[in-house]
Design a protein around this motif. Sequence first.
Motif, PDB file in Angstrom:
ATOM      1  N   ALA A 282       0.834  -1.204   0.000  1.00 41.81           N
ATOM      2  CA  ALA A 282       0.000   0.000   0.000  1.00 41.81           C
ATOM      3  C   ALA A 282       0.868   1.253   0.000  1.00 41.81           C
ATOM      4  CB  ALA A 282      -0.930  -0.008   1.209  1.00 41.81           C
ATOM      5  N   GLU A 283       1.945   1.240   0.780  1.00 44.76           N
ATOM      6  CA  GLU A 283       2.856   2.387   0.802  1.00 44.76           C
ATOM      7  C   GLU A 283       3.554   2.551  -0.540  1.00 44.76           C
ATOM      8  OE1 GLU A 283       5.410   1.504   4.045  1.00 44.76           O
ATOM      9  OE2 GLU A 283       3.964   2.119   5.593  1.00 44.76           O
ATOM     10  N   CYS A 284       3.911   1.444  -1.159  1.00 46.05           N
ATOM     11  CA  CYS A 284       4.557   1.482  -2.473  1.00 46.05           C
ATOM     12  C   CYS A 284       3.626   2.087  -3.519  1.00 46.05           C
ATOM     13  CB  CYS A 284       4.975   0.069  -2.871  1.00 46.05           C
ATOM     14  SG  CYS A 284       5.690  -0.070  -4.523  1.00 46.05           S
ATOM     15  N   ALA A 289       1.895   6.328  -7.191  1.00 46.60           N
ATOM     16  CA  ALA A 289       0.721   6.810  -7.925  1.00 46.60           C
ATOM     17  C   ALA A 289       0.751   8.329  -8.041  1.00 46.60           C
ATOM     18  CB  ALA A 289      -0.553   6.363  -7.219  1.00 46.60           C
ATOM     19  N   PRO A 290       0.155   8.893  -9.093  1.00 47.59           N
ATOM     20  CA  PRO A 290       0.045  10.357  -9.196  1.00 47.59           C
ATOM     21  C   PRO A 290      -0.728  10.931  -8.012  1.00 47.59           C
ATOM     22  CG  PRO A 290      -0.500   9.298 -11.287  1.00 47.59           C
ATOM     23  CD  PRO A 290      -0.390   8.204 -10.277  1.00 47.59           C
ATOM     24  N   ALA A 293      -4.502  10.493  -8.017  1.00 48.79           N
ATOM     25  CA  ALA A 293      -5.020   9.132  -8.172  1.00 48.79           C
ATOM     26  C   ALA A 293      -5.676   8.658  -6.883  1.00 48.79           C
ATOM     27  CB  ALA A 293      -3.891   8.185  -8.568  1.00 48.79           C
ATOM     28  N   LEU A 294      -6.590   7.700  -7.019  1.00 50.78           N
ATOM     29  CA  LEU A 294      -7.204   7.034  -5.872  1.00 50.78           C
ATOM     30  C   LEU A 294      -6.542   5.674  -5.682  1.00 50.78           C
ATOM     31  CD1 LEU A 294     -11.024   7.625  -6.521  1.00 50.78           C
ATOM     32  CD2 LEU A 294      -9.522   8.940  -5.020  1.00 50.78           C
ATOM     33  N   VAL A 295      -6.233   5.334  -4.438  1.00 50.35           N
ATOM     34  CA  VAL A 295      -5.663   4.029  -4.127  1.00 50.35           C
ATOM     35  C   VAL A 295      -6.575   3.361  -3.107  1.00 50.35           C
ATOM     36  CG1 VAL A 295      -3.670   2.760  -3.247  1.00 50.35           C
ATOM     37  CG2 VAL A 295      -3.327   4.881  -4.542  1.00 50.35           C
ATOM     38  N   GLU A 328      11.909  -4.391  -6.106  1.00 51.00           N
ATOM     39  CA  GLU A 328      13.124  -3.830  -5.512  1.00 51.00           C
ATOM     40  C   GLU A 328      12.967  -3.475  -4.041  1.00 51.00           C
ATOM     41  OE1 GLU A 328      13.951  -0.474  -7.928  1.00 51.00           O
ATOM     42  OE2 GLU A 328      14.376  -1.651  -9.743  1.00 51.00           O
ATOM     43  N   ASP A 329      11.744  -3.447  -3.533  1.00 48.19           N
ATOM     44  CA  ASP A 329      11.503  -3.025  -2.148  1.00 48.19           C
ATOM     45  C   ASP A 329      11.800  -4.180  -1.191  1.00 48.19           C
ATOM     46  OD1 ASP A 329      10.594  -2.072   0.277  1.00 48.19           O
ATOM     47  OD2 ASP A 329       8.789  -1.147  -0.558  1.00 48.19           O
ATOM     48  N   PRO A 330      12.799  -4.036  -0.303  1.00 46.90           N
ATOM     49  CA  PRO A 330      13.116  -5.130   0.628  1.00 46.90           C
ATOM     50  C   PRO A 330      11.941  -5.498   1.533  1.00 46.90           C
ATOM     51  CG  PRO A 330      14.834  -3.439   0.639  1.00 46.90           C
ATOM     52  CD  PRO A 330      13.693  -2.883  -0.135  1.00 46.90           C
ATOM     53  N   ALA A 331      11.102  -4.504   1.860  1.00 50.75           N
ATOM     54  CA  ALA A 331       9.968  -4.780   2.747  1.00 50.75           C
ATOM     55  C   ALA A 331       8.945  -5.695   2.089  1.00 50.75           C
ATOM     56  CB  ALA A 331       9.302  -3.471   3.160  1.00 50.75           C
ATOM     57  N   LEU A 332       8.932  -5.729   0.755  1.00 51.03           N
ATOM     58  CA  LEU A 332       7.977  -6.568   0.037  1.00 51.03           C
ATOM     59  C   LEU A 332       8.530  -7.960  -0.256  1.00 51.03           C
ATOM     60  CD1 LEU A 332       6.495  -3.929  -2.416  1.00 51.03           C
ATOM     61  CD2 LEU A 332       5.241  -5.191  -0.684  1.00 51.03           C
ATOM     62  N   GLY A 333       9.823  -8.150  -0.064  1.00 51.72           N
ATOM     63  CA  GLY A 333      10.390  -9.475  -0.282  1.00 51.72           C
ATOM     64  C   GLY A 333      10.265  -9.952  -1.711  1.00 51.72           C
ATOM     65  N   ALA A 334      10.483  -9.044  -2.677  1.00 52.49           N
ATOM     66  CA  ALA A 334      10.418  -9.391  -4.104  1.00 52.49           C
ATOM     67  C   ALA A 334       9.083 -10.027  -4.476  1.00 52.49           C
ATOM     68  CB  ALA A 334      11.576 -10.317  -4.480  1.00 52.49           C
TER      69      ALA A 334
END
Length: 387
Positions: A282-284, A289-290, A293-295, A328-334
């Motif tokens: 969600a943070e990514c 996002a612009p 934009a809505l997330v 590439e985000d380590p927090a996401l674990g690829a």
Amino acid sequence: MSSAIFVYWVVLALCLVQAAAFFALYHFDRVNRPAVSFGLAFAAAGFSFGGEIVLATGFAPSATRMVIAVAMVAMFIFVADGLARRYRVGLSRGGGLAIGAASALLYLMILDLPRADFTRQMLYQLPYGLLSLLALSIIWRARDKVRADWLVMLLFALMAVHFPAKPFVALWTGGVGAEPSGFAATSYAALSAVSGAVLIVTLAMVALGMMLSDSAARIIRNSERDAQTGVLTRAGFAHHAARHLAGAAPNLADPAAGDLALILLAMDLSGRPHALPVVALAECLGAGAPRDALVGRMAEHDFAVLVPGANLFAARALADSFRAAAAEDPALGAVTLSIGITEREPGDVYAEMLARALWALSQAQRSGGDTIRLAARSGFGLAAGTK
């Protein structure tokens, strides 16, 4: 009982009810700090009107007159503080104390002057008029004013005129009475009580309306936010997406250009633990996002992004950036993502866009995941069906 005393009793009761309403609102919405200031303001106003009732009995006239005057000044100072908090305009608390002290000193100097003295009457009303202008200036300095804010400014402008005009009304109606205890029996007292009551009660209702509106908007915003990730819930996303579609006309001159794209993303679960890093995703998405934009979070591991001003290909480029950032985000674990994309068509409603995006997402998942699929325009499907 004179008509003025009756009005004072009514306004006293209304002020206390309004003060209780503001304090009750703050009890249920602790973020609404301006409600405390307004509650104190109308408690002070009630104290002032209560003093008018006591003054009519002849009890301690000098002290009672001082209480009446200073309590009304305190009301305006608390109102200014509440407005400054609500509109996020800087207002020094020391400045409020200085205004209160200066007003108290002024009243000490003039209250024992002859009651019929026009200058005394004008100086008595001066702090109220100036504090009304202070409140008006706070709203004037606020950004992004709406129509209601201009109406509140008009109310304070009327109050700024009302108070300096009262000495002239006193001259026209025969004066303020020879003694403080006789004030309530004068024609001026009745007019002053009624006009003051109308303005104070109107101010109280307007302020309460603003506070209730702020709290309601905050509750709605909180109810539309996912507690775990902070993005919109499925219902909140649907609500705001529908408003986007209703508020922006499609590009009929160039249908291929596109003006609104919907991206659905699902975290691929194959061979991965059930507790996937949804907060990190969600943070990514929020970072990539612009700004317009809505997330939203559509399911446990599914998200959506509504992108104004984008067609299929612009949305595809954005989706590729999401995939790269997730890898590439380590927090996401690829983590890998399956993504389906559609764009708005003329006459679309949100449900139609969502259906096409879900179809594209299902195609991406069926192909093994970690890929992107675009939903073809409905016109292509119709054309294919007629061959």
